[in-house]
Design a protein around this motif. Structure first.
Motif, PDB file in Angstrom:
ATOM      1  N   LYS A 185     -50.391  22.750 -53.208  1.00 40.97           N
ATOM      2  CA  LYS A 185     -49.267  21.837 -53.418  1.00 40.97           C
ATOM      3  C   LYS A 185     -49.681  20.376 -53.313  1.00 40.97           C
ATOM      4  O   LYS A 185     -48.902  19.479 -53.660  1.00 40.97           O
ATOM      5  N   GLU A 191     -50.299  20.535 -63.241  1.00 40.44           N
ATOM      6  CA  GLU A 191     -51.065  21.636 -63.818  1.00 40.44           C
ATOM      7  C   GLU A 191     -51.993  22.267 -62.791  1.00 40.44           C
ATOM      8  O   GLU A 191     -52.077  23.485 -62.669  1.00 40.44           O
ATOM      9  N   ARG A 193     -51.668  22.054 -59.531  1.00 38.35           N
ATOM     10  CA  ARG A 193     -50.863  22.671 -58.488  1.00 38.35           C
ATOM     11  C   ARG A 193     -50.466  24.091 -58.910  1.00 38.35           C
ATOM     12  O   ARG A 193     -50.504  25.027 -58.111  1.00 38.35           O
ATOM     13  N   ARG A 194     -50.081  24.232 -60.171  1.00 36.89           N
ATOM     14  CA  ARG A 194     -49.720  25.563 -60.682  1.00 36.89           C
ATOM     15  C   ARG A 194     -50.948  26.464 -60.772  1.00 36.89           C
ATOM     16  O   ARG A 194     -50.880  27.666 -60.465  1.00 36.89           O
ATOM     17  N   SER A 197     -52.005  27.619 -57.331  1.00 36.98           N
ATOM     18  CA  SER A 197     -50.942  28.416 -56.710  1.00 36.98           C
ATOM     19  C   SER A 197     -50.946  29.862 -57.193  1.00 36.98           C
ATOM     20  O   SER A 197     -50.249  30.705 -56.635  1.00 36.98           O
ATOM     21  N   ALA A 199     -51.835  30.635 -60.985  1.00 38.71           N
ATOM     22  CA  ALA A 199     -52.052  30.771 -62.428  1.00 38.71           C
ATOM     23  C   ALA A 199     -53.519  31.065 -62.751  1.00 38.71           C
ATOM     24  O   ALA A 199     -53.816  31.755 -63.736  1.00 38.71           O
TER      25      ALA A 199
END
Length: 332
Positions: A185, A191, A193-194, A197, A199
């Motif tokens: 986070k 992008e 962060r995703r 997390s 992806a």
């Protein structure tokens, strides 16, 4: 003499579609043997649309599900031509339907075939030999046959080498999570962060499966949103889905199984229930998997036994962890 390809329709429509595609150019018209149940579910229409035919354009004989005499009478009442040559696919429908169709068409110039479920071969009943089905469905065809379509993630956040390298970094750490994941986070961009997390794990799974099984682009997709016909909202989501040897595979990707206020066993079982619920819309033969980097050996012996028991009950093929992902080829 015109050649008519006869298909007995049922829930498991893939064998019908495969044989029709395999026989392309070798028949003049199609004939569906259907039931009220099949028609109510739109199975014949889904087959027509996937074949790029107009809905309702293929001739149908509507028969009973299980009453042999009624099925045979329906065929006699609606089909009378002895001027055609028939190629009859006995795969599909109930046993009573298959027997009645065989008994009716054998009085004509007919060739009978059968495709064992889950195989890519068909048997000509007049021969001892099996024949290979060369046609391979793409992912959009498979979903279309069940009245579904999907949107997928077209853009990957990081390139393949970066994602594979990140997996190898975690592998060297014995799959203890890294700072990038713990601090996802706090990454510099939405992008990233995703990506950190979770992806990245979907992208890794996509790359590995595509390479390990030499899949063409049309056979695999990531981050699918599944829609039913004429629906503007998606019913389900799948992390990775692909078709290999005409069989559908779905993968749920979860880096960790720790959840707020939940034990890992409960989290794992929750994901399994989700996988089973999603898979029921995709036909009789779906191979579903749960991919994770969670250290499964940290679960108690009893918890692990319960997880695998639940997996078998729900029809999930396997739980693939970091050790299995570290092998040269993912074994599915």
């Amino acid at each position: 003499m015109p050649k008519v390809l006869v298909s007995i329709l049922s829930d498991h429509i893939i064998p019908n579609y495969l044989f029709i595609k395999e026989m392309a150019g070798l028949y003049d018209e199609l004939l569906f043997v259907s039931t009220e149940y099949v028609e109510s579910k739109g199975i014949g229409v889904h087959l027509e649309k996937t074949l790029k035919l107009e809905a309702g354009s293929v001739s149908r004989v509507l028969v009973d599900n299980d009453n042999y005499q009624k099925i045979f009478e329906s065929l006699c009442n609606l089909i009378h031509s002895s001027e055609n040559e028939y190629i009859v696919n006995l795969t599909g429908g109930t046993k009573a339907m298959s027997i009645a169709v065989f008994d009716y068409f054998r009085k004509f110039d007919s060739h009978f075939v059968y495709i064992p479920i889950g195989t890519n071969t068909y048997y000509d009943l007049a021969s001892k030999e099996s024949h290979n089905l060369k046609y391979r469905v793409e992912l959009n065809e498979y979903f279309s046959l069940y009245g579904l379509h999907f949107q997928k993630e077209e853009n990957f956040i990081c390139d393949k080498s970066t994602t594979l390298a990140f997996f190898n970094k975690l592998k060297k750490r014995n799959f203890y999570l890294s700072n990038e994941i713990y601090n996802s986070k706090s990454q510099d961009s939405p992008e990233l962060r995703r990506y950190y997390s979770g992806a990245w794990f979907e992208e890794y799974t996509y790359y590995r499966i595509k390479d390990d099984y030499s899949l063409p682009d049309g056979a695999i997709a990531m981050s699918l949103k599944i829609f039913r016909e004429d629906s503007a909202t998606n019913d389900n989501e799948i992390d990775v889905a692909f078709v290999f040897q005409n069989v559908l595979y779905t993968v749920e990707c979860k880096v960790s199984m720790y959840g707020y206020g939940k034990e890992p066993q409960k989290v794992i079982e929750d994901y399994m229930y989700k996988i089973a619920a999603v898979s029921k819309d995709f036909g009789l033969h779906v191979n579903s998997y749960l991919f994770t980097l969670h250290k499964m050996n940290k679960l108690s012996e009893q918890s692990l036994a319960n997880v695998y028991k639940r997996m078998r009950i729900l029809g999930i093929r396997d739980l693939i962890d970091g050790d299995k992902l570290s092998e040269n080829k993912i074994k599915l």
